[in-house]
Design a protein around this motif. Structure first.
Motif, PDB file in Angstrom:
ATOM      1  N   GLU A 272       0.809  -1.226   0.000  1.00 35.00           N
ATOM      2  CA  GLU A 272       0.000   0.000   0.000  1.00 35.00           C
ATOM      3  C   GLU A 272       0.841   1.275   0.000  1.00 35.00           C
ATOM      4  O   GLU A 272       0.485   2.262  -0.633  1.00 35.00           O
ATOM      5  CB  GLU A 272      -0.879   0.044   1.274  1.00 35.00           C
ATOM      6  CG  GLU A 272      -1.709  -1.187   1.527  1.00 35.00           C
ATOM      7  CD  GLU A 272      -2.847  -1.286   0.536  1.00 35.00           C
ATOM      8  OE1 GLU A 272      -3.365  -0.225   0.134  1.00 35.00           O
ATOM      9  OE2 GLU A 272      -3.195  -2.411   0.132  1.00 35.00           O
ATOM     10  N   LYS A 273       1.910   1.246   0.762  1.00 31.83           N
ATOM     11  CA  LYS A 273       2.644   2.493   1.032  1.00 31.83           C
ATOM     12  C   LYS A 273       4.135   2.313   0.781  1.00 31.83           C
ATOM     13  O   LYS A 273       4.650   1.204   0.823  1.00 31.83           O
ATOM     14  CB  LYS A 273       2.457   2.916   2.495  1.00 31.83           C
ATOM     15  CG  LYS A 273       1.010   3.058   2.940  1.00 31.83           C
ATOM     16  CD  LYS A 273       0.460   4.410   2.541  1.00 31.83           C
ATOM     17  CE  LYS A 273      -0.925   4.636   3.146  1.00 31.83           C
ATOM     18  NZ  LYS A 273      -1.565   5.830   2.592  1.00 31.83           N
TER      19      LYS A 273
ATOM     20  N   ASP B  22       5.241   7.921   0.768  1.00 32.72           N
ATOM     21  CA  ASP B  22       4.215   8.268   1.763  1.00 32.72           C
ATOM     22  C   ASP B  22       4.827   8.664   3.100  1.00 32.72           C
ATOM     23  O   ASP B  22       4.252   9.459   3.833  1.00 32.72           O
ATOM     24  CB  ASP B  22       3.295   7.062   1.990  1.00 32.72           C
ATOM     25  CG  ASP B  22       2.615   6.637   0.707  1.00 32.72           C
ATOM     26  OD1 ASP B  22       1.714   7.359   0.258  1.00 32.72           O
ATOM     27  OD2 ASP B  22       3.016   5.590   0.139  1.00 32.72           O
ATOM     28  N   TYR B  23       5.959   8.040   3.419  1.00 33.47           N
ATOM     29  CA  TYR B  23       6.586   8.299   4.715  1.00 33.47           C
ATOM     30  C   TYR B  23       8.078   8.566   4.533  1.00 33.47           C
ATOM     31  O   TYR B  23       8.744   7.854   3.781  1.00 33.47           O
ATOM     32  CB  TYR B  23       6.462   7.079   5.641  1.00 33.47           C
ATOM     33  CG  TYR B  23       5.049   6.596   5.843  1.00 33.47           C
ATOM     34  CD1 TYR B  23       4.123   7.363   6.548  1.00 33.47           C
ATOM     35  CD2 TYR B  23       4.643   5.360   5.341  1.00 33.47           C
ATOM     36  CE1 TYR B  23       2.829   6.918   6.740  1.00 33.47           C
ATOM     37  CE2 TYR B  23       3.352   4.900   5.529  1.00 33.47           C
ATOM     38  CZ  TYR B  23       2.442   5.679   6.219  1.00 33.47           C
ATOM     39  OH  TYR B  23       1.165   5.233   6.406  1.00 33.47           O
TER      40      TYR B  23
ATOM     41  N   LEU C 174       2.891  -0.649   6.030  1.00 30.06           N
ATOM     42  CA  LEU C 174       3.059  -0.316   4.608  1.00 30.06           C
ATOM     43  C   LEU C 174       2.195  -1.215   3.722  1.00 30.06           C
ATOM     44  O   LEU C 174       2.139  -1.014   2.513  1.00 30.06           O
ATOM     45  CB  LEU C 174       4.521  -0.464   4.195  1.00 30.06           C
ATOM     46  CG  LEU C 174       5.565   0.317   4.990  1.00 30.06           C
ATOM     47  CD1 LEU C 174       6.961   0.077   4.417  1.00 30.06           C
ATOM     48  CD2 LEU C 174       5.259   1.805   4.991  1.00 30.06           C
TER      49      LEU C 174
END
Ligand SMILES: Cc1cc2nc3c(=O)[nH]c(=O)nc-3n(C[C@H](O)[C@H](O)[C@H](O)COP(=O)(O)O)c2cc1C
Ligand SMILES: [Fe+2]
Ligand SMILES: [Fe+2]
Length: 401
Positions: free
Chosen positions: A44-45, A74-75, A133
């Protein structure tokens, strides 16, 4: 360095700096360094762990682009905010409009002053908290004072990968990422020691605490922020074992009171001898070696000073001050771990005698306990001066028994 796949969906995207020879002012780096950074992808991330030195941004962003579009990040996890890890953040952020930054509580404060951005998208990574994630979870483990108050580890349990930041790292640069490809293992090992001494030497109790936190983890790979990535079965165990060994020095139970001095005409050296005699009258089995500062490598002197129970330091007054080698030695004091250490100051002088008060100010600034009766001798020591030096050594040692 181009990007490099380390394991399924974990990539190294850092940059090499083979020409660096001095790091953080305090250490020489014979083998250069690398600014390591990692991309971890879930279903996902996507997370980026560590950023890099601002000077290396152009190469860094190319490496990131080999793995993903920066806009997909994303992060951004900053295990530590020192500018070798965070310097390029302000340039990177506009390219990562969706990124949320994860740092420790202390890091969140430092980052404001490092980037001078008031509206950073920061989330504090609390002890034990994690981000998912998709298919892999990254957990945050505080690691204070390894080597700044903000330091933390990031752990991926399902991969067995630890992002250890400066911890377990090295200033060592070869064109490959993994420890299995290190061409000169003995050079690498010496770089690990130099790095440990300079970065973690002042924080040994915190190293022990950090190692304890890693105890229960099944680490297959340690992605450090500098030097090769460590793998289990290659260098990982070696580095973990050395950190444990170096952080718990074996005590021989003896009181050590080294005496350091310089002398142009031998007078300060003569005082050193008599101080030693006095110390040994009080503590006959004390380790009490005399070191002419100009005749020993600084690494040896520094070690003796920083591991001593107490020490004496002497300088003649030359042109209104103590002499440069003595100042140089005092610039190698581990100020964090020598607070309150007893110190005796001595020296010969001719007329104004500034060396002793100037050294006293410096040692007091280092928060050491300067013995109130310095041994100050005008020109050549007389019998009375020798007697006074011996008596002072005796009483100085008396407080250590
Ligand atoms: C180049 C030179 C400069 C000196 N400057 C000072 C000074 O500024 N103040 C002072 O008290 N003594 C000064 N002295 C005198 C020395 O401190 C004195 O000779 C002392 O005994 C030297 O100690 P040592 O034998 O341990 O070198 C100076 C000596 C030299 C050779
Ligand atoms: Fe650092
Ligand atoms: Fe670093």
């Amino acid at each position: 360095m181009a990007s490099c796949k380390l394991t399924d969906n974990i990539y190294s995207v850092g940059t090499l700096n083979p020409n660096m020879r001095i790091f953080d002012v305090i250490m020489t780096t014979e083998f250069g360094t690398s600014y390591n950074s990692y991309i971890v992808k879930g279903s996902e991330k996507t997370a980026l762990i560590e950023v890099c030195h601002l000077d290396f941004f152009d190469r860094y962003i190319e490496n990131i682009r080999e793995v993903c579009d920066p806009a997909e990040i994303d992060y951004i996890i900053l295990n530590h905010c020192e500018p070798d890890h965070s310097g390029a953040l302000a340039r990177l952020l506009p390219l990562c409009p969706n990124a949320q930054i994860y740092v420790s509580q202390a890091g969140s404060i430092y980052l404001k002053n490092i980037t001078n951005c008031s509206s950073l998208p920061v989330t504090v990574a609390k002890d034990g908290s994690s981000i998912d994630l998709g298919g892999r979870v990254l957990k945050f483990i505080p690691a204070p004072f390894l080597h700044w108050p903000d330091s933390m580890f990031t752990w991926s349990e399902s991969d067995g990968v630890l992002f250890s930041c400066d911890f377990l790292g090295s200033h060592y640069c070869e064109p490959y990422t993994l420890d299995t490809r290190v061409t000169y293992p003995s050079c690498y090992k010496s770089a690990v020691k130099v790095y440990y001494d300079a970065i973690f030497g002042p924080f040994k109790p915190y190293v022990v605490a950090g190692l304890r936190k890693l105890d229960g983890l099944d680490i297959k790979m340690a992605c450090t922020s500098h030097g090769p990535v460590l793998t289990s079965g290659c260098m990982l165990e070696y580095v973990l074992d050395r950190y444990a060994e170096w952080s718990c020095p074996v005590e021989n139970g003896k009181i050590s009171i080294p005496i350091f001095f310089c002398s142009a005409y031998g007078n300060t050296g003569l005082i050193a001898q008599e101080i030693r005699n006095g110390i040994l009258e009080t503590i006959p089995d004390a380790e009490c070696e005399i070191y002419d500062i100009n005749e020993h490598p600084m690494s040896e002197l520094q070690y003796k000073l920083n591991t001593s129970s107490a020490f004496a330091v002497g300088s003649p007054t030359i042109n209104g001050d103590a002499v440069a080698p003595v100042w140089n030695l005092l610039s190698h004091v581990d100020a964090i771990n020598n607070k309150k250490k007893p110190v005796l100051v001595f020296g010969s002088y001719g007329w104004s005698g500034e060396a002793i008060p100037n050294l006293t100010v410096r040692l007091t600034g280092l928060k050491m306990t300067v013995y109130s009766d310095a041994v100050k001798v005008q020109f050549v020591p007389s019998e009375a001066d020798f007697e006074n030096a011996r008596a002072t050594g005796k009483s100085f040692a008396g407080q250590l028994r």
